[in-house]
Every structure is written in structure tokens, then in C-alpha cells.
Design an enzyme around this catalytic site. Structure first.
Site, PDB file in Angstrom:
ATOM      1  N   PRO A   9      16.093  -4.303  87.558  1.00  0.00           N
ATOM      2  CA  PRO A   9      16.909  -3.587  88.535  1.00  0.00           C
ATOM      3  C   PRO A   9      16.157  -2.572  89.390  1.00  0.00           C
ATOM      4  O   PRO A   9      15.259  -1.887  88.908  1.00  0.00           O
ATOM      5  CB  PRO A   9      17.953  -2.874  87.680  1.00  0.00           C
ATOM      6  CG  PRO A   9      17.445  -2.915  86.290  1.00  0.00           C
ATOM      7  CD  PRO A   9      16.572  -4.119  86.189  1.00  0.00           C
ATOM      8  N   ASN A  10      16.559  -2.530  90.637  1.00  0.00           N
ATOM      9  CA  ASN A  10      16.088  -1.571  91.656  1.00  0.00           C
ATOM     10  C   ASN A  10      14.717  -1.906  92.231  1.00  0.00           C
ATOM     11  O   ASN A  10      14.289  -1.283  93.201  1.00  0.00           O
ATOM     12  CB  ASN A  10      16.099  -0.121  91.128  1.00  0.00           C
ATOM     13  CG  ASN A  10      17.495   0.338  90.764  1.00  0.00           C
ATOM     14  OD1 ASN A  10      18.370   0.327  91.614  1.00  0.00           O
ATOM     15  ND2 ASN A  10      17.721   0.692  89.510  1.00  0.00           N
ATOM     16  N   ARG A  17      12.393   2.842  98.008  1.00  0.00           N
ATOM     17  CA  ARG A  17      12.751   3.542  96.773  1.00  0.00           C
ATOM     18  C   ARG A  17      11.638   4.517  96.370  1.00  0.00           C
ATOM     19  O   ARG A  17      10.539   4.100  96.019  1.00  0.00           O
ATOM     20  CB  ARG A  17      12.935   2.515  95.664  1.00  0.00           C
ATOM     21  CG  ARG A  17      13.219   3.137  94.316  1.00  0.00           C
ATOM     22  CD  ARG A  17      13.118   2.115  93.196  1.00  0.00           C
ATOM     23  NE  ARG A  17      13.477   2.714  91.934  1.00  0.00           N
ATOM     24  CZ  ARG A  17      13.265   2.170  90.752  1.00  0.00           C
ATOM     25  NH1 ARG A  17      12.685   0.983  90.667  1.00  0.00           N
ATOM     26  NH2 ARG A  17      13.615   2.802  89.647  1.00  0.00           N
ATOM     27  N   TYR A  22       6.642   4.995  93.627  1.00  0.00           N
ATOM     28  CA  TYR A  22       6.415   3.546  93.580  1.00  0.00           C
ATOM     29  C   TYR A  22       5.583   3.008  94.740  1.00  0.00           C
ATOM     30  O   TYR A  22       5.274   1.822  94.773  1.00  0.00           O
ATOM     31  CB  TYR A  22       7.769   2.818  93.510  1.00  0.00           C
ATOM     32  CG  TYR A  22       8.543   3.182  92.255  1.00  0.00           C
ATOM     33  CD1 TYR A  22       8.058   2.812  90.999  1.00  0.00           C
ATOM     34  CD2 TYR A  22       9.719   3.922  92.317  1.00  0.00           C
ATOM     35  CE1 TYR A  22       8.731   3.159  89.841  1.00  0.00           C
ATOM     36  CE2 TYR A  22      10.408   4.267  91.156  1.00  0.00           C
ATOM     37  CZ  TYR A  22       9.909   3.888  89.922  1.00  0.00           C
ATOM     38  OH  TYR A  22      10.571   4.226  88.781  1.00  0.00           O
ATOM     39  N   ASN A  73       8.440  -7.026  84.687  1.00  0.00           N
ATOM     40  CA  ASN A  73       8.706  -5.594  84.819  1.00  0.00           C
ATOM     41  C   ASN A  73      10.202  -5.441  84.577  1.00  0.00           C
ATOM     42  O   ASN A  73      11.002  -5.673  85.477  1.00  0.00           O
ATOM     43  CB  ASN A  73       8.330  -5.104  86.216  1.00  0.00           C
ATOM     44  CG  ASN A  73       8.530  -3.604  86.348  1.00  0.00           C
ATOM     45  OD1 ASN A  73       9.167  -2.975  85.497  1.00  0.00           O
ATOM     46  ND2 ASN A  73       7.993  -3.019  87.413  1.00  0.00           N
ATOM     47  N   ALA A  76      14.343  -0.354  84.400  1.00  0.00           N
ATOM     48  CA  ALA A  76      15.038   0.543  83.466  1.00  0.00           C
ATOM     49  C   ALA A  76      15.459  -0.166  82.173  1.00  0.00           C
ATOM     50  O   ALA A  76      15.589   0.480  81.124  1.00  0.00           O
ATOM     51  CB  ALA A  76      16.251   1.171  84.148  1.00  0.00           C
ATOM     52  N   GLU A  97       4.046  -7.198  79.721  1.00  0.00           N
ATOM     53  CA  GLU A  97       4.940  -6.242  80.389  1.00  0.00           C
ATOM     54  C   GLU A  97       4.146  -5.460  81.430  1.00  0.00           C
ATOM     55  O   GLU A  97       3.003  -5.065  81.166  1.00  0.00           O
ATOM     56  CB  GLU A  97       5.517  -5.282  79.337  1.00  0.00           C
ATOM     57  CG  GLU A  97       6.431  -4.217  79.932  1.00  0.00           C
ATOM     58  CD  GLU A  97       7.253  -3.515  78.854  1.00  0.00           C
ATOM     59  OE1 GLU A  97       7.794  -4.206  77.955  1.00  0.00           O
ATOM     60  OE2 GLU A  97       7.360  -2.280  78.901  1.00  0.00           O
ATOM     61  N   HIS A  99       4.350  -2.306  84.627  1.00  0.00           N
ATOM     62  CA  HIS A  99       5.060  -1.243  85.342  1.00  0.00           C
ATOM     63  C   HIS A  99       4.189  -0.748  86.481  1.00  0.00           C
ATOM     64  O   HIS A  99       2.964  -0.629  86.318  1.00  0.00           O
ATOM     65  CB  HIS A  99       5.368  -0.069  84.404  1.00  0.00           C
ATOM     66  CG  HIS A  99       6.261  -0.465  83.276  1.00  0.00           C
ATOM     67  ND1 HIS A  99       7.619  -0.648  83.435  1.00  0.00           N
ATOM     68  CD2 HIS A  99       5.983  -0.771  81.992  1.00  0.00           C
ATOM     69  CE1 HIS A  99       8.128  -1.038  82.285  1.00  0.00           C
ATOM     70  NE2 HIS A  99       7.161  -1.128  81.382  1.00  0.00           N
ATOM     71  N   ARG A 106       5.968  10.111  82.422  1.00  0.00           N
ATOM     72  CA  ARG A 106       7.170  10.521  83.162  1.00  0.00           C
ATOM     73  C   ARG A 106       8.221  11.106  82.217  1.00  0.00           C
ATOM     74  O   ARG A 106       7.879  11.631  81.175  1.00  0.00           O
ATOM     75  CB  ARG A 106       7.683   9.326  83.972  1.00  0.00           C
ATOM     76  CG  ARG A 106       6.645   8.857  85.005  1.00  0.00           C
ATOM     77  CD  ARG A 106       7.134   7.688  85.837  1.00  0.00           C
ATOM     78  NE  ARG A 106       8.347   8.035  86.571  1.00  0.00           N
ATOM     79  CZ  ARG A 106       9.168   7.147  87.151  1.00  0.00           C
ATOM     80  NH1 ARG A 106       8.876   5.859  87.070  1.00  0.00           N
ATOM     81  NH2 ARG A 106      10.240   7.535  87.804  1.00  0.00           N
TER      82      ARG A 106
HETATM   83  C1  DQA Z   1       9.290   0.962  86.257  1.00  0.00           C
HETATM   84  C2  DQA Z   1       9.420   2.202  85.372  1.00  0.00           C
HETATM   85  C3  DQA Z   1      10.827   2.324  84.817  1.00  0.00           C
HETATM   86  O1  DQA Z   1      10.938   3.509  84.032  1.00  0.00           O
HETATM   87  C4  DQA Z   1      11.841   2.418  85.939  1.00  0.00           C
HETATM   88  O2  DQA Z   1      13.143   2.431  85.419  1.00  0.00           O
HETATM   89  C5  DQA Z   1      11.672   1.362  86.969  1.00  0.00           C
HETATM   90  C6  DQA Z   1      10.323   0.946  87.355  1.00  0.00           C
HETATM   91  C7  DQA Z   1       7.901   0.850  86.916  1.00  0.00           C
HETATM   92  O3  DQA Z   1       7.567  -0.227  87.376  1.00  0.00           O
HETATM   93  O4  DQA Z   1       7.187   1.853  87.027  1.00  0.00           O
HETATM   94  O5  DQA Z   1      12.643   0.888  87.557  1.00  0.00           O
HETATM   95  O6  DQA Z   1       9.472  -0.186  85.429  1.00  0.00           O
END
Ligand code: DQA
Length: 147
Positions: A9-10, A17, A22, A73, A76, A97, A99, A106
Site C-alpha cells: 500500500p501507498n 508521497r 521516499y 516491499n 506498512a 524483502e 524497503h 524510523r
Molecule cells: C516502506 C517502509 C514502511 O514502513 C512504510 O509503511 C512504507 C514503505 C519503505 O519502502 O521504506 O510504506 O516499506
């Protein structure tokens, strides 16, 4: 060989964003760069993003049935989705995984990943390079290269 690159998500909102966290790269640019890199390493990338947990789980089932490696990825979902973790645990090929940011540096709620324990490793904190490093690491892992 198929390689699933799955995004939670997002992440579709990359570019607008929180660019201070990011970066300015758009999701389309991330997709393009990953596809080019995947091809370089002999993968046919299925690059996907969803805001929906059920859809992400469905893609993990598909990857499991296809015995395809996965770079994900979970965004959240990383921090709380036992359902995504249970789906990732069923994978029949390696899962890495990734990120963009470094969640360990963080907020406290980001410092725990429920999905990382079923991965072969995590790449975090390098923006786009987290994905590119994961693609080359996947190739080396599948080729059984140990350094
Ligand atoms: C994320 C880190 C997560 O904590 C966050 O919720 C994201 C992006 C990253 O790529 O840094 O949506 O996965």
C-alpha cells in the site's frame, strides 16, 4: 524465469508521497528501472502494486504455485500483517524483502517486520537501489554463488 516484484500500500504514490523520505522517483520510474535490471539478470519481471491485502496475498499464492522467486516491499503490511507473512511463508522459491527507506531508523512501529523472518534476506535504506541490489542478490542466490 519469472520474478515477481510485489509492492504494498501507498507505494503507487511514489514521486508525490513524502519525497523527503521516499525520494522524487515516480512509481513508473521504479517499475521501468526494475524491469531493465531484471532483464539484465535473466528475469522476466511481473512488477505489481496494490493497496489491498487480499490482492497481495493472491499474488503470493500465484508465485507459490508457479515456483517463482519474489522480491516484495510489503510497505506498512510489513509491520503487522500476519496474513501476508503466512502467504509469504508458503512460497516455494526464495523471497527477498525490500524497503526504500530504512525502517530500523524510523518510528518504533516500523522497527519490527513480521514478514522478514520468512525471507532469505532484507535490503533496506537505499531507495531504488534496494530493489536493484535485491534483483542481483536473487540471481546470485539462485545460482548458489557464495562470497
Ligand atoms: C516502506 C517502509 C514502511 O514502513 C512504510 O509503511 C512504507 C514503505 C519503505 O519502502 O521504506 O510504506 O516499506
Amino acid at each position: 524465469m519469472k520474478l515477481y516484484i510485489l509492492n504494498g500500500p501507498n507505494l503507487g504514490r511514489l514521486g508525490t508521497r513524502q519525497p523527503e523520505i521516499y525520494g522524487a522517483m515516480t512509481f513508473a520510474e521504479l517499475e521501468q528501472a526494475c524491469k531493465v535490471e531484471a532483464e539484465k539478470f535473466g528475469f522476466d519481471a511481473e512488477f505489481k502494486q496494490t493497496d489491498d491485502e487480499a490482492t497481495l496475498i493472491k499474488w503470493l499464492h500465484e508465485a507459490a504455485d508457479a515456483a517463482a522467486p519474489v522480491i516484495m516491499n510489503p510497505a506498512a503490511f510489513t509491520h503487522y500483517s500476519y496474513a501476508v507473512r503466512d502467504a509469504a511463508a508458503q512460497l516455494t522459491a526464495p523471497f527477498i524483502e525490500v524497503h526504500l527507506s530504512n525502517p530500523a531508523a524510523r518510528e518504533e512501529f516500523r522497527q519490527h517486520s513480521v514478514t522478514a523472518p520468512v525471507s532469505i534476506g532484507v535490503v533496506a535504506g537505499f531507495g531504488l537501489n534496494s530493489y536493484l541490489l535485491a534483483i542481483s542478490a536473487m540471481r546470485e542466490y539462485l545460482n548458489n554463488v557464495k562470497r
